[in-house]
Design a protein around this motif. Structure first.
Motif, PDB file in Angstrom:
ATOM      1  N   LEU A 185      -0.357  26.343  -9.984  1.00 41.59           N
ATOM      2  CA  LEU A 185      -1.181  25.130 -10.017  1.00 41.59           C
ATOM      3  C   LEU A 185      -2.261  25.183 -11.088  1.00 41.59           C
ATOM      4  CD1 LEU A 185      -1.605  24.481  -6.183  1.00 41.59           C
ATOM      5  CD2 LEU A 185      -0.184  23.220  -7.797  1.00 41.59           C
ATOM      6  N   LYS A 186      -2.295  26.272 -11.843  1.00 48.40           N
ATOM      7  CA  LYS A 186      -3.276  26.363 -12.913  1.00 48.40           C
ATOM      8  C   LYS A 186      -2.958  25.346 -14.022  1.00 48.40           C
ATOM      9  CE  LYS A 186      -4.886  31.147 -12.655  1.00 48.40           C
ATOM     10  NZ  LYS A 186      -5.008  32.421 -13.413  1.00 48.40           N
ATOM     11  N   GLY A 187      -4.004  24.820 -14.607  1.00 46.81           N
ATOM     12  CA  GLY A 187      -3.811  23.929 -15.746  1.00 46.81           C
ATOM     13  C   GLY A 187      -3.836  22.452 -15.421  1.00 46.81           C
ATOM     14  N   TYR A 188      -3.839  22.094 -14.129  1.00 46.20           N
ATOM     15  CA  TYR A 188      -3.976  20.677 -13.788  1.00 46.20           C
ATOM     16  C   TYR A 188      -5.379  20.227 -14.219  1.00 46.20           C
ATOM     17  CZ  TYR A 188      -3.529  16.372 -11.067  1.00 46.20           C
ATOM     18  OH  TYR A 188      -3.455  15.052 -10.677  1.00 46.20           O
ATOM     19  N   PRO A 189      -5.554  18.974 -14.675  1.00 43.05           N
ATOM     20  CA  PRO A 189      -6.857  18.547 -15.208  1.00 43.05           C
ATOM     21  C   PRO A 189      -7.888  18.227 -14.118  1.00 43.05           C
ATOM     22  CG  PRO A 189      -5.291  16.743 -15.382  1.00 43.05           C
ATOM     23  CD  PRO A 189      -4.506  17.942 -14.910  1.00 43.05           C
ATOM     24  N   TYR A 190      -8.135  19.199 -13.248  1.00 43.39           N
ATOM     25  CA  TYR A 190      -9.141  19.002 -12.193  1.00 43.39           C
ATOM     26  C   TYR A 190     -10.492  18.585 -12.779  1.00 43.39           C
ATOM     27  CZ  TYR A 190      -5.799  22.171  -9.835  1.00 43.39           C
ATOM     28  OH  TYR A 190      -4.677  22.781  -9.344  1.00 43.39           O
ATOM     29  N   HIS A 191     -10.857  19.221 -13.900  1.00 43.34           N
ATOM     30  CA  HIS A 191     -12.176  18.999 -14.493  1.00 43.34           C
ATOM     31  C   HIS A 191     -12.354  17.574 -15.005  1.00 43.34           C
ATOM     32  CE1 HIS A 191      -9.510  19.914 -17.839  1.00 43.34           C
ATOM     33  NE2 HIS A 191     -10.384  19.339 -18.656  1.00 43.34           N
ATOM     34  N   GLU A 192     -11.243  16.860 -15.211  1.00 44.95           N
ATOM     35  CA  GLU A 192     -11.334  15.473 -15.684  1.00 44.95           C
ATOM     36  C   GLU A 192     -11.620  14.508 -14.532  1.00 44.95           C
ATOM     37  OE1 GLU A 192     -11.164  14.400 -18.733  1.00 44.95           O
ATOM     38  OE2 GLU A 192      -9.829  15.657 -19.946  1.00 44.95           O
ATOM     39  N   MET A 193     -11.371  14.945 -13.307  1.00 49.33           N
ATOM     40  CA  MET A 193     -11.431  14.046 -12.148  1.00 49.33           C
ATOM     41  C   MET A 193     -12.710  14.309 -11.364  1.00 49.33           C
ATOM     42  SD  MET A 193      -7.396  14.255 -11.161  1.00 49.33           S
ATOM     43  CE  MET A 193      -6.180  14.071 -12.469  1.00 49.33           C
ATOM     44  N   THR A 194     -13.799  13.755 -11.870  1.00 46.28           N
ATOM     45  CA  THR A 194     -15.119  14.025 -11.303  1.00 46.28           C
ATOM     46  C   THR A 194     -15.682  12.855 -10.490  1.00 46.28           C
ATOM     47  OG1 THR A 194     -16.115  13.330 -13.396  1.00 46.28           O
ATOM     48  CG2 THR A 194     -15.683  15.687 -13.106  1.00 46.28           C
ATOM     49  N   GLU A 195     -14.950  11.734 -10.429  1.00 51.59           N
ATOM     50  CA  GLU A 195     -15.360  10.635  -9.548  1.00 51.59           C
ATOM     51  C   GLU A 195     -14.980  11.028  -8.134  1.00 51.59           C
ATOM     52  OE1 GLU A 195     -17.249   6.861  -9.131  1.00 51.59           O
ATOM     53  OE2 GLU A 195     -17.068   8.263 -10.802  1.00 51.59           O
ATOM     54  N   HIS A 196     -15.961  11.158  -7.258  1.00 51.04           N
ATOM     55  CA  HIS A 196     -15.782  11.871  -5.999  1.00 51.04           C
ATOM     56  C   HIS A 196     -16.138  10.989  -4.806  1.00 51.04           C
ATOM     57  CE1 HIS A 196     -17.337  15.403  -3.286  1.00 51.04           C
ATOM     58  NE2 HIS A 196     -16.132  15.004  -2.927  1.00 51.04           N
ATOM     59  N   TYR A 197     -15.214  10.888  -3.850  1.00 48.51           N
ATOM     60  CA  TYR A 197     -15.452  10.216  -2.568  1.00 48.51           C
ATOM     61  C   TYR A 197     -15.226  11.248  -1.465  1.00 48.51           C
ATOM     62  CZ  TYR A 197     -15.000   5.810  -5.154  1.00 48.51           C
ATOM     63  OH  TYR A 197     -15.161   4.777  -6.046  1.00 48.51           O
ATOM     64  N   SER A 198     -16.051  11.208  -0.435  1.00 48.00           N
ATOM     65  CA  SER A 198     -15.899  12.219   0.621  1.00 48.00           C
ATOM     66  C   SER A 198     -16.074  11.603   1.998  1.00 48.00           C
ATOM     67  CB  SER A 198     -16.902  13.362   0.427  1.00 48.00           C
ATOM     68  OG  SER A 198     -18.232  12.894   0.528  1.00 48.00           O
ATOM     69  N   TYR A 199     -15.372  12.200   2.966  1.00 52.15           N
ATOM     70  CA  TYR A 199     -15.477  11.815   4.369  1.00 52.15           C
ATOM     71  C   TYR A 199     -15.632  13.078   5.202  1.00 52.15           C
ATOM     72  CZ  TYR A 199     -13.549   7.341   2.802  1.00 52.15           C
ATOM     73  OH  TYR A 199     -13.331   6.156   2.157  1.00 52.15           O
ATOM     74  N   ARG A 200     -16.377  12.967   6.277  1.00 53.15           N
ATOM     75  CA  ARG A 200     -16.584  14.110   7.164  1.00 53.15           C
ATOM     76  C   ARG A 200     -16.682  13.596   8.594  1.00 53.15           C
ATOM     77  NH1 ARG A 200     -20.761  17.754   9.064  1.00 53.15           N
ATOM     78  NH2 ARG A 200     -20.212  19.928   8.603  1.00 53.15           N
ATOM     79  N   SER A 201     -15.944  14.197   9.501  1.00 56.78           N
ATOM     80  CA  SER A 201     -15.949  13.704  10.873  1.00 56.78           C
ATOM     81  C   SER A 201     -15.634  14.835  11.840  1.00 56.78           C
ATOM     82  CB  SER A 201     -14.907  12.586  11.040  1.00 56.78           C
ATOM     83  OG  SER A 201     -14.896  12.097  12.369  1.00 56.78           O
ATOM     84  N   GLU A 202     -16.241  14.777  13.018  1.00 54.15           N
ATOM     85  CA  GLU A 202     -15.898  15.730  14.071  1.00 54.15           C
ATOM     86  C   GLU A 202     -14.684  15.203  14.829  1.00 54.15           C
ATOM     87  OE1 GLU A 202     -18.253  18.473  17.184  1.00 54.15           O
ATOM     88  OE2 GLU A 202     -18.462  16.333  17.593  1.00 54.15           O
ATOM     89  N   ILE A 203     -13.671  16.033  14.953  1.00 56.16           N
ATOM     90  CA  ILE A 203     -12.429  15.665  15.621  1.00 56.16           C
ATOM     91  C   ILE A 203     -12.294  16.470  16.908  1.00 56.16           C
ATOM     92  CG2 ILE A 203      -9.925  15.472  15.364  1.00 56.16           C
ATOM     93  CD1 ILE A 203     -11.509  13.844  13.316  1.00 56.16           C
ATOM     94  N   ASN A 204     -11.998  15.796  17.993  1.00 62.06           N
ATOM     95  CA  ASN A 204     -11.855  16.479  19.280  1.00 62.06           C
ATOM     96  C   ASN A 204     -10.440  17.020  19.441  1.00 62.06           C
ATOM     97  OD1 ASN A 204     -14.529  15.977  20.170  1.00 62.06           O
ATOM     98  ND2 ASN A 204     -13.953  13.887  20.704  1.00 62.06           N
ATOM     99  N   ALA A 205     -10.105  17.965  18.560  1.00 58.11           N
ATOM    100  CA  ALA A 205      -8.789  18.585  18.609  1.00 58.11           C
ATOM    101  C   ALA A 205      -8.862  19.925  17.895  1.00 58.11           C
ATOM    102  CB  ALA A 205      -7.732  17.701  17.945  1.00 58.11           C
ATOM    103  N   ASN A 206      -7.980  20.833  18.264  1.00 59.39           N
ATOM    104  CA  ASN A 206      -7.899  22.130  17.622  1.00 59.39           C
ATOM    105  C   ASN A 206      -7.608  21.969  16.129  1.00 59.39           C
ATOM    106  OD1 ASN A 206      -5.983  24.630  16.805  1.00 59.39           O
ATOM    107  ND2 ASN A 206      -7.466  25.279  18.347  1.00 59.39           N
ATOM    108  N   TRP A 207      -8.170  22.834  15.315  1.00 63.49           N
ATOM    109  CA  TRP A 207      -8.042  22.704  13.855  1.00 63.49           C
ATOM    110  C   TRP A 207      -6.596  22.738  13.385  1.00 63.49           C
ATOM    111  CZ3 TRP A 207      -6.500  26.960  10.649  1.00 63.49           C
ATOM    112  CH2 TRP A 207      -6.314  28.178  11.321  1.00 63.49           C
ATOM    113  N   LYS A 208      -5.759  23.526  14.059  1.00 65.62           N
ATOM    114  CA  LYS A 208      -4.363  23.638  13.625  1.00 65.62           C
ATOM    115  C   LYS A 208      -3.589  22.358  13.888  1.00 65.62           C
ATOM    116  CE  LYS A 208      -3.694  27.375  16.057  1.00 65.62           C
ATOM    117  NZ  LYS A 208      -5.110  27.528  16.520  1.00 65.62           N
TER     118      LYS A 208
END
Length: 441
Positions: A185-208
């Protein structure tokens, strides 16, 4: 980078016979004692992704991360030091153990820029490299050597702009841990994609359970039916959904799928707002003008079969980091941070090339909102699952061929716990033997 194709008359699962085909026991998702073992065996022993280097834009930039997944109260400082090196430390003052970096509420994560870290309690100061540089009324202490009381460091390494930490000082290097998928996966242009949206939520379920939901498409035509136009939804429900490829490398896995309309062949397949903004679940249809996203330019691990109908790849880096690529030229990440056997914090981050105009901005926002709707549908189902498997009326569940990565996840997690228990029991046995030997002297 080789991967296993599906045999014409066979199954994906037969490529990994060690996974078996029997029903999978889900006690690991409801047993509180097993969850405590996972804290010690997994989240204190593996590389954990903390975010992108863009979080630390200049010298002195820092963020804190709360990691209850590795034990109650575990908190880290991640900082870019004066040499532009990204470092991590336990967020703990060496004087009396006060949390070092926090604002109004000790449990909240914070960020900022500073020249040094100063404890709120007694004003001990630490450099950005973790050295203790100032002690209030130092002469009051007895033989205090400041060189012995710097911040406690945490293993911290950066891969392709992603910051990882590991609480185990003896862990293998990050690149070795990420293995073939990391190299591919090296070499993908991650550094070009800096427009960032994020979500965070508590889920009542086991992580797996949430990882389970994102590593199979068996549910997609049913659970997400209302998100598609009626004719397309009925077609998917009738014929089902089959991924293009699955692969497993050590502790990590991936699934490759068709899709990623850019644009769709038939505009009647999508909703009016998607036609107007040229966007939807698969992201903006208009591909950004950057290098590295054309089919022939992609790193070898992405779309390994080089299918013309490829749309998305999802890489599951054990234990809790998902890296997902979309054909139109954007990517997203998931992290799952368990806080109890039946609860976890789900984090999702979407990354795009910065928009050049209003239309591009709105197309990205539509993709982000559409993703959130799909994720909520998955999360709601998972909470219903947790309530029922928690009754233990049934503990073993049959999995189909498309659910092979679920088998792999639960087996891998069990292997970490089993190794930890064996090491702990061996240490206990050795301690007991040494005690007897001393008693006999």
């Amino acid at each position: 980078m080789p991967f296993f194709p599906k045999p014409e008359a066979g199954t994906w699962t037969e490529n990994w016979p060690e996974l078996g085909t029997a029903p999978v026991n889900y006690n690991d998702s409801v047993d509180p004692e097993h969850w405590l073992l996972e804290q010690q065996a997994i989240f204190k022993k593996t590389w954990l992704q903390m975010g992108r280097v863009e979080l630390l834009p200049k010298k002195g930039s820092y963020v804190t991360r709360e990691l209850p997944s590795a034990g109650p109260g575990t908190s880290l400082i991640i900082v870019k030091d004066t040499d532009n090196v990204v470092r991590a430390f336990y967020n703990l003052c060496r004087h009396r153990g006060n949390k070092l970096v926090w604002n109004d509420y000790p449990g909240e994560e914070v960020s900022g820029v500073c020249r040094q870290f100063t404890c709120k309690y007694h004003a001990w100061r630490y450099s950005l490299k973790g050295d203790l540089t100032f002690v209030q009324q130092e002469g009051e202490f007895f033989d205090l050597d400041k060189n012995q009381y710097g911040l406690v460091p945490v293993r911290c390494e950066v891969w392709e702009g992603f910051i990882f930490v590991n609480l185990d000082d003896n862990a293998v290097p990050l690149e070795e841990y990420l293995g073939e998928f990391g190299q591919g996966l090296k070499g993908y242009p991650y550094h070009e994609m800096t427009e960032h949206y994020s979500y965070r939520s508590e889920i009542n379920a086991n992580w797996k359970l949430f990882i389970d939901a994102f590593t199979e498409f068996y549910h997609a035509p049913i659970l997400h039916m209302k998100q598609a136009e009626r004719e397309e939804a009925e077609k998917l429900a009738k014929f089902g959904f089959e991924a293009l490829a699955y692969d497993i490398k050590g502790d990590h896995s991936m699934v490759s799928s068709w899709g990623g309309m850019s644009p769709p062949k038939d505009l009647n397949m999508v909703k009016p707002i998607e036609r107007i903004l040229h966007s939807g679940l698969f992201g903006p249809w208009d591909r950004p003008d950057i290098d590295g996203i054309k089919p022939e330019e992609l790193p070898p691990a992405i779309n390994p079969g080089r299918h013309k109908s490829w749309g998305t790849d999802s890489f599951e880096f054990f234990p809790n980091f998902t890296l997902l690529f979309w054909a139109p030229g954007w990517y997203l990440t998931y992290n799952y941070w368990p806080t109890a056997v039946d609860k976890h914090i789900f984090e999702a981050d979407l990354y795009f090339v910065p928009p050049k105009n209003l239309r591009e901005r709105l197309s990205q926002e539509l993709a982000a909102v559409t993703f959130k709707e799909y994720a909520f549908q998955d999360a709601n189902t998972l909470e219903a699952t947790q309530t029922q498997i928690g009754t233990r009326v049934v503990t073993d569940f049959p999995l189909c061929d498309q659910e092979i990565l679920l088998r792999h996840l639960h087996m891998t997690a069990h292997q970490y716990v089993d190794r930890f228990k064996a090491e702990r029991n061996g240490t206990a046995a050795a301690t007991a033997t040494n005690g007897k030997d001393r008693a006999n002297v």
